[in-house]
Design an enzyme around this catalytic site. Sequence first.
Site, PDB file in Angstrom:
ATOM      1  N   THR A 222       0.923  -1.160  -0.169  1.00 32.69           N
ATOM      2  CA  THR A 222      -0.053  -0.030   0.057  1.00 32.69           C
ATOM      3  C   THR A 222       0.915   0.997   0.145  1.00 32.69           C
ATOM      4  OG1 THR A 222       0.144   0.175   2.180  1.00 32.69           O
ATOM      5  CG2 THR A 222      -1.760  -1.476   1.263  1.00 32.69           C
ATOM      6  N   ARG A 250     -12.544  -8.648  -3.283  1.00 31.77           N
ATOM      7  CA  ARG A 250     -11.536  -8.978  -2.087  1.00 31.77           C
ATOM      8  C   ARG A 250     -11.337  -7.660  -1.415  1.00 31.77           C
ATOM      9  NH1 ARG A 250      -6.160  -7.492  -0.247  1.00 31.77           N
ATOM     10  NH2 ARG A 250      -5.668  -8.895   1.246  1.00 31.77           N
ATOM     11  N   GLY A 252      -9.181  -6.034   1.673  1.00 32.89           N
ATOM     12  CA  GLY A 252      -7.961  -6.068   2.568  1.00 32.89           C
ATOM     13  C   GLY A 252      -7.802  -5.461   3.865  1.00 32.89           C
ATOM     14  N   ASP A 253      -6.873  -5.114   4.380  1.00 38.02           N
ATOM     15  CA  ASP A 253      -6.822  -4.541   5.507  1.00 38.02           C
ATOM     16  C   ASP A 253      -6.731  -2.913   5.666  1.00 38.02           C
ATOM     17  OD1 ASP A 253      -4.149  -4.883   4.458  1.00 38.02           O
ATOM     18  OD2 ASP A 253      -3.471  -3.790   6.160  1.00 38.02           O
ATOM     19  N   THR A 292       1.389  -2.047   5.972  1.00 37.46           N
ATOM     20  CA  THR A 292       1.624  -2.473   4.571  1.00 37.46           C
ATOM     21  C   THR A 292       2.153  -3.852   4.335  1.00 37.46           C
ATOM     22  OG1 THR A 292       2.773  -1.876   2.431  1.00 37.46           O
ATOM     23  CG2 THR A 292       3.767  -1.324   4.288  1.00 37.46           C
ATOM     24  N   GLY A 293       1.645  -4.712   3.336  1.00 37.02           N
ATOM     25  CA  GLY A 293       2.153  -5.824   3.443  1.00 37.02           C
ATOM     26  C   GLY A 293       0.948  -6.918   3.279  1.00 37.02           C
ATOM     27  N   GLY A 295      -2.268  -8.098   3.815  1.00 35.89           N
ATOM     28  CA  GLY A 295      -3.156  -7.713   4.591  1.00 35.89           C
ATOM     29  C   GLY A 295      -4.157  -8.639   5.268  1.00 35.89           C
TER      30      GLY A 295
END
Length: 378
Positions: A222, A250, A252-253, A292-293, A295
């Site tokens: 992100t 989908r 994500g976080d 970031t990564g 999620g």
Amino acid sequence: MIEILCTAPHMSSSEKQPLLSPVSSDHSHKYVLVIHGGAGTMEKEHSTPEQEAAYKAALSNALQAGYRVLHSGGEAMDAVVAAVSVLEDDPLFNAAKGAVFNTDGKNELEVSLMLSKPPASHPDIPSSRRGLGITLLTRARNPSHLARALYLSPSLAPHTFLSGATAEQIGESLGETLVDPSYFYTEHRWREHRRGLGLPEEPLPYPSNGSTVPLDQLPTGTVGAVALDIRGCIAALTSTGGRTNKLVGRIGDTPLMGGGFWAEKWSSSGWFRKTWDKIRCRRTHAVGVSGTGDGDYFIRQATAATIAHRVRYRHEPLQKAASHTVKDLYHDGGLGGVIALDSRGHVATPLNCSGMYRGLIREDGQPKTAIFSDETLE
């Protein structure tokens, strides 16, 4: 009995009154901005000096955009929007213009904004508002601008979590720019999408644009920013295209409060801590986090909120709390990193992978940037 006196800087009656609320006395008038541009899928041995220079220049531009807001006495909220919008406009990063594609070859964007307290420039925002997450965007040119607009319009967007066309239509009514989905196309992300599915990369749907090839391949990261302004407000903003070849729909976080983003403030409890804070003229504490990564792991572990709660309830230093939580991600198989900032101006940028595009700027106006895990910011 010891009398403690904490006072704000004196202003003579002849001086002009500020447009924003006066600076409170429970902090040291610091302002700080920390940013990230994604983590987890870049390798130093596969990079070139030109690529590294391009990323660091982009990070510096984002830092300087946010710094200009903070240096002029502006809001943390506006500083993070200024910084993140620079990264959203840069095709090197997985957000807006550089967003990755889902399995259907479409871009579905996500964004979030959260403040430790309402912005001083908008005193009508209730303290319970806290923040906003938005997902499944397909036309918002700058999701960061959309998040700010909706956060500041609780009558039109009273919810904590919105998606798709409804959010974009409200944003358009507030003056936000919508674009044709083709705006988000970049050749390198399209090729990654097709290659990842085992499909032919050509013919291309649009003419080749010859842009710089990103360091990160098949990204999951992100972009984000966390800022502290001179009134002690912390704002955290995160924006993303998600992960390459995610399933359609989908989430994500990034838009999930507590998972990929968090900001909160609190007052100390207990006689000792209250007295100690009074001696140090500290009435409140605050923390902001952007992750970031991968999620899915951030969601499962409520990573962003966990960092803040380790600081608040276990009284851990920010660096210790953030590092421990990022290590927990790794133990479960989640790669990534976070940027975190507290109301004292302490910054933490731990990562558990090969790299994370990141940057920091303080009152001196000198941007500091780093990419790989063996580099430090300060």
